[in-house]
Design a protein around this motif. Structure first.
Motif, PDB file in Angstrom:
ATOM      1  N   THR A  45       0.822  -1.206   0.000  1.00 14.62           N
ATOM      2  CA  THR A  45       0.000   0.000   0.000  1.00 14.62           C
ATOM      3  C   THR A  45       0.858   1.260   0.000  1.00 14.62           C
ATOM      4  O   THR A  45       0.465   2.294  -0.544  1.00 14.62           O
ATOM      5  CB  THR A  45      -0.931   0.002   1.224  1.00 14.62           C
ATOM      6  N   MET A  46       2.048   1.168   0.579  1.00 12.17           N
ATOM      7  CA  MET A  46       2.940   2.327   0.662  1.00 12.17           C
ATOM      8  C   MET A  46       3.761   2.541  -0.601  1.00 12.17           C
ATOM      9  O   MET A  46       4.174   3.667  -0.890  1.00 12.17           O
ATOM     10  CB  MET A  46       3.892   2.154   1.860  1.00 12.17           C
ATOM     11  N   ILE A  47       4.033   1.470  -1.337  1.00 10.81           N
ATOM     12  CA  ILE A  47       4.959   1.536  -2.470  1.00 10.81           C
ATOM     13  C   ILE A  47       4.224   1.994  -3.723  1.00 10.81           C
ATOM     14  O   ILE A  47       3.126   1.528  -4.011  1.00 10.81           O
ATOM     15  CB  ILE A  47       5.608   0.160  -2.707  1.00 10.81           C
ATOM     16  N   GLY A  48       4.861   2.892  -4.456  1.00  8.44           N
ATOM     17  CA  GLY A  48       4.283   3.352  -5.708  1.00  8.44           C
ATOM     18  C   GLY A  48       4.867   4.680  -6.138  1.00  8.44           C
ATOM     19  O   GLY A  48       5.812   5.202  -5.523  1.00  8.44           O
ATOM     20  N   SER A  49       4.323   5.223  -7.220  1.00  9.58           N
ATOM     21  CA  SER A  49       4.828   6.505  -7.723  1.00  9.58           C
ATOM     22  C   SER A  49       4.587   7.635  -6.744  1.00  9.58           C
ATOM     23  O   SER A  49       5.295   8.648  -6.762  1.00  9.58           O
ATOM     24  CB  SER A  49       4.166   6.838  -9.066  1.00  9.58           C
ATOM     25  N   ALA A  50       3.569   7.483  -5.873  1.00  5.39           N
ATOM     26  CA  ALA A  50       3.310   8.460  -4.816  1.00  5.39           C
ATOM     27  C   ALA A  50       3.385   7.731  -3.484  1.00  5.39           C
ATOM     28  O   ALA A  50       2.368   7.270  -2.948  1.00  5.39           O
ATOM     29  CB  ALA A  50       1.949   9.114  -4.999  1.00  5.39           C
ATOM     30  N   PRO A  51       4.604   7.557  -2.940  1.00  8.41           N
ATOM     31  CA  PRO A  51       4.763   6.770  -1.717  1.00  8.41           C
ATOM     32  C   PRO A  51       4.052   7.395  -0.526  1.00  8.41           C
ATOM     33  O   PRO A  51       3.936   8.615  -0.421  1.00  8.41           O
ATOM     34  CB  PRO A  51       6.285   6.731  -1.509  1.00  8.41           C
ATOM     35  N   THR A  52       3.587   6.553   0.358  1.00 15.65           N
ATOM     36  CA  THR A  52       2.943   6.999   1.585  1.00 15.65           C
ATOM     37  C   THR A  52       3.669   6.381   2.775  1.00 15.65           C
ATOM     38  O   THR A  52       4.515   5.500   2.613  1.00 15.65           O
ATOM     39  CB  THR A  52       1.459   6.585   1.606  1.00 15.65           C
ATOM     40  N   SER A  53       3.324   6.821   3.962  1.00 14.84           N
ATOM     41  CA  SER A  53       3.973   6.334   5.180  1.00 14.84           C
ATOM     42  C   SER A  53       3.070   5.342   5.896  1.00 14.84           C
ATOM     43  O   SER A  53       1.861   5.280   5.648  1.00 14.84           O
ATOM     44  CB  SER A  53       4.293   7.508   6.110  1.00 14.84           C
ATOM     45  N   VAL A  54       3.665   4.585   6.807  1.00 12.99           N
ATOM     46  CA  VAL A  54       2.896   3.617   7.591  1.00 12.99           C
ATOM     47  C   VAL A  54       1.817   4.295   8.427  1.00 12.99           C
ATOM     48  O   VAL A  54       0.658   3.856   8.433  1.00 12.99           O
ATOM     49  CB  VAL A  54       3.838   2.783   8.482  1.00 12.99           C
ATOM     50  N   PRO A  55       2.132   5.381   9.158  1.00  8.05           N
ATOM     51  CA  PRO A  55       1.067   6.044   9.926  1.00  8.05           C
ATOM     52  C   PRO A  55      -0.081   6.530   9.044  1.00  8.05           C
ATOM     53  O   PRO A  55      -1.251   6.432   9.431  1.00  8.05           O
ATOM     54  CB  PRO A  55       1.789   7.216  10.599  1.00  8.05           C
ATOM     55  N   ALA A  56       0.250   7.043   7.845  1.00  8.17           N
ATOM     56  CA  ALA A  56      -0.806   7.543   6.958  1.00  8.17           C
ATOM     57  C   ALA A  56      -1.698   6.403   6.479  1.00  8.17           C
ATOM     58  O   ALA A  56      -2.926   6.536   6.441  1.00  8.17           O
ATOM     59  CB  ALA A  56      -0.186   8.265   5.763  1.00  8.17           C
ATOM     60  N   VAL A  57      -1.080   5.265   6.144  1.00 11.33           N
ATOM     61  CA  VAL A  57      -1.863   4.115   5.680  1.00 11.33           C
ATOM     62  C   VAL A  57      -2.744   3.576   6.797  1.00 11.33           C
ATOM     63  O   VAL A  57      -3.943   3.332   6.607  1.00 11.33           O
ATOM     64  CB  VAL A  57      -0.937   3.010   5.149  1.00 11.33           C
ATOM     65  N   LEU A  58      -2.167   3.400   7.992  1.00  9.03           N
ATOM     66  CA  LEU A  58      -2.931   2.847   9.111  1.00  9.03           C
ATOM     67  C   LEU A  58      -4.052   3.785   9.529  1.00  9.03           C
ATOM     68  O   LEU A  58      -5.161   3.339   9.847  1.00  9.03           O
ATOM     69  CB  LEU A  58      -1.998   2.554  10.288  1.00  9.03           C
ATOM     70  N   SER A  59      -3.777   5.095   9.557  1.00 11.75           N
ATOM     71  CA  SER A  59      -4.820   6.045   9.940  1.00 11.75           C
ATOM     72  C   SER A  59      -5.937   6.073   8.897  1.00 11.75           C
ATOM     73  O   SER A  59      -7.117   6.201   9.241  1.00 11.75           O
ATOM     74  CB  SER A  59      -4.221   7.442  10.125  1.00 11.75           C
ATOM     75  N   TRP A  60      -5.575   5.942   7.608  1.00  6.93           N
ATOM     76  CA  TRP A  60      -6.614   5.916   6.571  1.00  6.93           C
ATOM     77  C   TRP A  60      -7.467   4.662   6.697  1.00  6.93           C
ATOM     78  O   TRP A  60      -8.693   4.719   6.580  1.00  6.93           O
ATOM     79  CB  TRP A  60      -5.978   5.971   5.183  1.00  6.93           C
ATOM     80  N   LEU A  61      -6.807   3.521   6.936  1.00 12.75           N
ATOM     81  CA  LEU A  61      -7.560   2.280   7.099  1.00 12.75           C
ATOM     82  C   LEU A  61      -8.462   2.328   8.323  1.00 12.75           C
ATOM     83  O   LEU A  61      -9.543   1.732   8.318  1.00 12.75           O
ATOM     84  CB  LEU A  61      -6.595   1.091   7.211  1.00 12.75           C
ATOM     85  N   ALA A  62      -8.013   3.030   9.370  1.00 10.89           N
ATOM     86  CA  ALA A  62      -8.824   3.154  10.581  1.00 10.89           C
ATOM     87  C   ALA A  62      -9.937   4.179  10.434  1.00 10.89           C
ATOM     88  O   ALA A  62     -10.818   4.277  11.294  1.00 10.89           O
ATOM     89  CB  ALA A  62      -7.935   3.522  11.762  1.00 10.89           C
ATOM     90  N   GLY A  63      -9.884   4.991   9.358  1.00  9.50           N
ATOM     91  CA  GLY A  63     -10.930   5.969   9.112  1.00  9.50           C
ATOM     92  C   GLY A  63     -10.705   7.310   9.764  1.00  9.50           C
ATOM     93  O   GLY A  63     -11.587   8.175   9.722  1.00  9.50           O
ATOM     94  N   SER A  64      -9.515   7.517  10.347  1.00  9.61           N
ATOM     95  CA  SER A  64      -9.258   8.775  11.049  1.00  9.61           C
ATOM     96  C   SER A  64      -8.382   9.739  10.262  1.00  9.61           C
ATOM     97  O   SER A  64      -8.223  10.882  10.663  1.00  9.61           O
ATOM     98  CB  SER A  64      -8.585   8.489  12.399  1.00  9.61           C
TER      99      SER A  64
END
Length: 349
Positions: A45-64
């Motif tokens: 989920t983090m890897i790609g042309s627009a990398p994201t961070s672990v906190p951002a991914v987890l917070s998005w999955l949690a809905g916050s």
């Protein structure tokens, strides 16, 4: 719940009528693989042309931590692709494990005996000659094509065991591949390009609709396999022992082969040609879980999901901006594995 220790490191959990036999080592291995699968999904989920961070991914999955950019990157592009890779990898791994156990042949795989090509050729014909048909019909057409090829291969081989079954399946696969190539030469170039990407086993266009299309068929196929695990364990003891235990081998084999065809067709109808997953995953699972059907199915499913997820993540990120279909990377990995199995069995061929 009562527990008792059996021989060879096995434990029994449950009562006298309903119980589960397991190995603590295998349970730890399965939980470790599941944790690795979850970590791999987060990393993908983090890897790609627009990398994201672990906190951002987890917070998005949690809905916050939802915002418009993350909703597009994760919610619309990466998450359905990751979930579809896990679903198809798990389905193909379980299908391969069931087929190898049913045929008692470690070389058996839905992709090697023509089931995948039977599915692919019907879906390709739909894409090329009936482009107006809705995607809803893909699993139905794929199931019909895969089942037809399986019936033909079994009818010619007249047996599910032995090398004859695999070799006839490979020959039918080559014949169908030639037919697919013939279709491609008879079609307009713009339609061929779409079909070629799909044939490579690419998940680049994965969407939530593809996931919803494959999920019910996958659940049905896995439910059939799980419902037959105890009978399959008894059948592994031999024909005489299984008959003595009241196992109807013909019905059991038909159910498990039908489930394998169903799982393979459901996956091939949405992601195209993903080969060798059903060959590699069961062999790796046996190293950790042995040949007991219940842990073997779960282990093969988890390892299959890991294989497809890794192939898709490497294919879309390692060669960016070019995306290599996961099916091509699985073929690069699977061909040496297949040749190694052939060499291992060279004295019995």
């Amino acid at each position: 719940m009562s527990r008792s220790r059996l021989t060879s490191g096995y434990h029994k959990a449950g009562g006298d009528k309903s119980f589960l036999i397991y190995r603590p080592v295998g349970l730890v291995a399965l939980l470790s693989l599941a944790a690795l699968l979850f970590a791999g999904a987060i990393a993908a989920t983090m890897i790609g042309s627009a990398p994201t961070s672990v906190p951002a991914v987890l917070s998005w999955l949690a809905g916050s931590g939802k915002n418009e950019l993350l909703s597009i990157i994760i919610g619309q592009l990466r998450l359905p692709r990751i979930l579809l890779a896990l679903l198809c990898g798990a389905a193909l791994g379980a299908a391969g494990a069931a087929m190898q156990s049913t045929t008692r042949n470690g070389l058996a795989d839905p992709g090697l005996i023509g089931v995948k090509e039977g599915t692919v050729i019907t879906v390709v014909a739909m894409l090329l000659f009936f482009p107006q048909m809705q995607a809803f019909w893909r699993p139905f057409l794929g199931l019909a094509g895969g089942a037809a090829v399986a019936i033909v291969v079994i009818g010619i081989a007249r047996s599910l065991s032995g090398l004859r079954f695999v070799l006839i399946g490979i020959g039918v696969s080559w014949l169908l591949s030639s037919a697919i190539a013939l279709f491609m030469t008879m079609t307009a170039i713009n339609e061929v390009q779409t079909a070629m990407i799909w044939l490579g086993g690419s998940l680049h266009a994965a969407s939530w609709s593809d996931l919803r299309l494959a999920l019910p068929w996958t659940i049905l196929g896995c439910a059939i396999l799980l419902a037959t695990t105890r009978s399959a364990d008894a059948a592994m003891l031999g024909d005489m022992a299984s008959v003595g235990l009241g196992i109807r081998a013909r019905h059991l084999n038909a159910a498990r082969l039908s489930a394998s065809v169903l799982l393979t067709s459901a996956c091939a109808s949405v992601v195209g040609g993903l080969g060798f997953v059903g060959l590699i995953a069961p062999h790796l699972a046996r190293l950790c879980f042995g040949s007991s059907q219940m842990p073997l199915l779960f282990g093969s499913a988890v390892i299959g999901g890991l294989l497809v997820l890794a192939a898709d993540t490497v294919g879309r990120s390692a060669f960016a901006p070019v995306q290599i279909p996961a099916g091509i990377l699985m073929a690069v990995l699977g061909l040496p594995f297949f040749l190694g199995l052939m060499l291992q069995r060279r004295d019995t061929l």
